[in-house]
Write a protein that holds these residues in place. Sequence first.
Motif, PDB file in Angstrom:
ATOM      1  N   ASN A  59       1.108 -17.467   8.287  1.00 45.68           N
ATOM      2  CA  ASN A  59       1.858 -17.175   7.073  1.00 45.68           C
ATOM      3  C   ASN A  59       0.980 -16.461   6.046  1.00 45.68           C
ATOM      4  OD1 ASN A  59       3.936 -18.598   8.261  1.00 45.68           O
ATOM      5  ND2 ASN A  59       3.631 -20.450   7.045  1.00 45.68           N
ATOM      6  N   SER A  60       1.522 -15.419   5.437  1.00 45.03           N
ATOM      7  CA  SER A  60       0.884 -14.707   4.313  1.00 45.03           C
ATOM      8  C   SER A  60      -0.488 -14.124   4.647  1.00 45.03           C
ATOM      9  CB  SER A  60       0.759 -15.645   3.095  1.00 45.03           C
ATOM     10  OG  SER A  60       2.015 -16.143   2.697  1.00 45.03           O
ATOM     11  N   THR A  61      -0.752 -13.912   5.925  1.00 49.74           N
ATOM     12  CA  THR A  61      -2.084 -13.435   6.316  1.00 49.74           C
ATOM     13  C   THR A  61      -2.482 -12.151   5.598  1.00 49.74           C
ATOM     14  OG1 THR A  61      -2.010 -14.487   8.484  1.00 49.74           O
ATOM     15  CG2 THR A  61      -3.514 -12.650   8.246  1.00 49.74           C
ATOM     16  N   PHE A  62      -1.553 -11.213   5.488  1.00 52.52           N
ATOM     17  CA  PHE A  62      -1.851  -9.934   4.833  1.00 52.52           C
ATOM     18  C   PHE A  62      -0.978  -9.722   3.593  1.00 52.52           C
ATOM     19  CE2 PHE A  62      -3.060  -9.391   9.292  1.00 52.52           C
ATOM     20  CZ  PHE A  62      -4.346  -8.889   9.159  1.00 52.52           C
ATOM     21  N   SER A  63      -0.408 -10.769   3.085  1.00 53.87           N
ATOM     22  CA  SER A  63       0.460 -10.660   1.920  1.00 53.87           C
ATOM     23  C   SER A  63      -0.294 -10.055   0.728  1.00 53.87           C
ATOM     24  CB  SER A  63       0.990 -12.044   1.531  1.00 53.87           C
ATOM     25  OG  SER A  63       1.806 -11.968   0.386  1.00 53.87           O
ATOM     26  N   GLY A  64       0.321  -9.071   0.084  1.00 51.31           N
ATOM     27  CA  GLY A  64      -0.312  -8.463  -1.082  1.00 51.31           C
ATOM     28  C   GLY A  64      -1.355  -7.425  -0.764  1.00 51.31           C
ATOM     29  N   CYS A  65      -1.478  -7.049   0.522  1.00 51.40           N
ATOM     30  CA  CYS A  65      -2.404  -5.968   0.899  1.00 51.40           C
ATOM     31  C   CYS A  65      -1.669  -4.644   0.670  1.00 51.40           C
ATOM     32  CB  CYS A  65      -2.848  -6.121   2.349  1.00 51.40           C
ATOM     33  SG  CYS A  65      -3.883  -7.567   2.653  1.00 51.40           S
ATOM     34  N   SER A  66      -1.579  -4.255  -0.565  1.00 46.92           N
ATOM     35  CA  SER A  66      -0.700  -3.161  -0.980  1.00 46.92           C
ATOM     36  C   SER A  66      -1.134  -1.793  -0.479  1.00 46.92           C
ATOM     37  CB  SER A  66      -0.587  -3.140  -2.503  1.00 46.92           C
ATOM     38  OG  SER A  66      -1.866  -3.092  -3.111  1.00 46.92           O
ATOM     39  N   ASN A  67      -2.386  -1.654  -0.053  1.00 50.95           N
ATOM     40  CA  ASN A  67      -2.874  -0.372   0.460  1.00 50.95           C
ATOM     41  C   ASN A  67      -3.099  -0.380   1.964  1.00 50.95           C
ATOM     42  OD1 ASN A  67      -3.210   1.586  -1.801  1.00 50.95           O
ATOM     43  ND2 ASN A  67      -4.415  -0.094  -2.672  1.00 50.95           N
ATOM     44  N   LEU A  68      -2.639  -1.425   2.620  1.00 49.85           N
ATOM     45  CA  LEU A  68      -2.775  -1.502   4.077  1.00 49.85           C
ATOM     46  C   LEU A  68      -1.786  -0.528   4.710  1.00 49.85           C
ATOM     47  CD1 LEU A  68      -4.239  -3.043   6.382  1.00 49.85           C
ATOM     48  CD2 LEU A  68      -2.307  -4.641   6.389  1.00 49.85           C
ATOM     49  N   THR A  69      -2.319   0.492   5.381  1.00 53.63           N
ATOM     50  CA  THR A  69      -1.456   1.512   5.972  1.00 53.63           C
ATOM     51  C   THR A  69      -1.235   1.323   7.462  1.00 53.63           C
ATOM     52  OG1 THR A  69      -3.351   2.988   6.297  1.00 53.63           O
ATOM     53  CG2 THR A  69      -2.113   3.223   4.242  1.00 53.63           C
ATOM     54  N   LYS A  96       6.142 -14.166   5.589  1.00 54.33           N
ATOM     55  CA  LYS A  96       5.478 -13.337   4.577  1.00 54.33           C
ATOM     56  C   LYS A  96       4.104 -12.830   5.019  1.00 54.33           C
ATOM     57  CE  LYS A  96       7.903 -15.358   0.628  1.00 54.33           C
ATOM     58  NZ  LYS A  96       7.793 -15.978  -0.713  1.00 54.33           N
ATOM     59  N   ALA A  97       3.945 -12.677   6.322  1.00 52.96           N
ATOM     60  CA  ALA A  97       2.651 -12.213   6.842  1.00 52.96           C
ATOM     61  C   ALA A  97       2.267 -10.852   6.273  1.00 52.96           C
ATOM     62  CB  ALA A  97       2.686 -12.158   8.364  1.00 52.96           C
ATOM     63  N   PHE A  98       3.279 -10.001   6.044  1.00 52.99           N
ATOM     64  CA  PHE A  98       3.021  -8.657   5.521  1.00 52.99           C
ATOM     65  C   PHE A  98       3.803  -8.413   4.223  1.00 52.99           C
ATOM     66  CE2 PHE A  98       2.503  -8.406  10.176  1.00 52.99           C
ATOM     67  CZ  PHE A  98       1.172  -8.005  10.233  1.00 52.99           C
ATOM     68  N   HIS A  99       3.999  -9.462   3.456  1.00 54.18           N
ATOM     69  CA  HIS A  99       4.744  -9.364   2.194  1.00 54.18           C
ATOM     70  C   HIS A  99       4.059  -8.384   1.233  1.00 54.18           C
ATOM     71  CE1 HIS A  99       7.345 -10.589  -1.016  1.00 54.18           C
ATOM     72  NE2 HIS A  99       6.355 -11.044  -1.764  1.00 54.18           N
ATOM     73  N   LEU A 100       4.834  -7.452   0.700  1.00 55.77           N
ATOM     74  CA  LEU A 100       4.352  -6.441  -0.256  1.00 55.77           C
ATOM     75  C   LEU A 100       3.404  -5.413   0.369  1.00 55.77           C
ATOM     76  CD1 LEU A 100       3.741  -8.667  -3.424  1.00 55.77           C
ATOM     77  CD2 LEU A 100       5.762  -7.310  -2.856  1.00 55.77           C
ATOM     78  N   CYS A 101       3.395  -5.338   1.698  1.00 55.52           N
ATOM     79  CA  CYS A 101       2.625  -4.286   2.386  1.00 55.52           C
ATOM     80  C   CYS A 101       3.546  -3.080   2.567  1.00 55.52           C
ATOM     81  CB  CYS A 101       2.112  -4.791   3.727  1.00 55.52           C
ATOM     82  SG  CYS A 101       0.952  -6.167   3.618  1.00 55.52           S
ATOM     83  N   THR A 102       3.820  -2.393   1.488  1.00 61.27           N
ATOM     84  CA  THR A 102       4.858  -1.365   1.460  1.00 61.27           C
ATOM     85  C   THR A 102       4.468  -0.079   2.184  1.00 61.27           C
ATOM     86  OG1 THR A 102       4.050  -0.646  -0.707  1.00 61.27           O
ATOM     87  CG2 THR A 102       5.829  -2.260  -0.682  1.00 61.27           C
ATOM     88  N   LYS A 103       3.179   0.107   2.470  1.00 62.88           N
ATOM     89  CA  LYS A 103       2.715   1.330   3.131  1.00 62.88           C
ATOM     90  C   LYS A 103       2.436   1.120   4.620  1.00 62.88           C
ATOM     91  CE  LYS A 103       0.381   2.782  -1.149  1.00 62.88           C
ATOM     92  NZ  LYS A 103      -0.938   3.156  -1.756  1.00 62.88           N
ATOM     93  N   LEU A 104       2.755  -0.035   5.128  1.00 61.26           N
ATOM     94  CA  LEU A 104       2.273  -0.460   6.444  1.00 61.26           C
ATOM     95  C   LEU A 104       3.008   0.183   7.613  1.00 61.26           C
ATOM     96  CD1 LEU A 104       0.441  -2.400   8.085  1.00 61.26           C
ATOM     97  CD2 LEU A 104       2.282  -4.090   7.925  1.00 61.26           C
TER      98      LEU A 104
END
Length: 208
Positions: free
Chosen positions: A151-161, A175-183
């Motif tokens: 859970n939430s491992t990468f949450s909030g990593c906003s620049n993770l492409t 939520k593992a990738f929550h807010l990772c909008t560029k992923l």
Amino acid sequence: FAVGTSDIIVEAVFVQEDNLFFYTMKDNQVTITGMKDTTLTEVVIPSDMFGYPVVAIGTSAFKDNTVLEKIGISENVTSIGNMAFYGCSSLISIELPKGVTSIGNSAFYGCSNLVSIQLPTSVTSMGSSVFCKCSSLTSIELPEGVTSIGNSTFSGCSNLTSIELSENVTTIGEKAFHLCTKLSIIAPKGSYAETYANNNAITYVPKE
């Protein structure tokens, strides 16, 4: 020396490039639990202390150290504890040795300046929120031995492409990738990761 019922806990000074550590010892193996001199920007974890191998970075060992920028870890270390580098907001670079097999919960939570990290192929276990809020992290490849993303491992990593996942990943937590909008998720066709990406509106890239 503070002697417990089962372990001998020693507050000790070990000089390695002027670095000062706290540690615990069990079964003739050392776990780093903290650092006395919190003004250092670069740290090298030694392979041994007083002839005993350093095998782990303990829980909260470097927690909230906002000065530390770079850390090197010896090849004897196999475990990174829960919250080991939590809140190390200046940490840019860390080298994990080939022998590391487990990374604990929130180990790098809030390391907002960490741009990249290479996980060794030996890693098989990762806790939850490991890289949560690592907002400068741009890409990462998970070793084939990792089968579950917590859970939430990468949450909030906003620049993770991009993240590269193997066909062995069979579970991805909430939520593992929550807010990772560029992923974009890079994974083999027909894998669980492909299905996860498609079901969660994340760009999927077939792995060559």
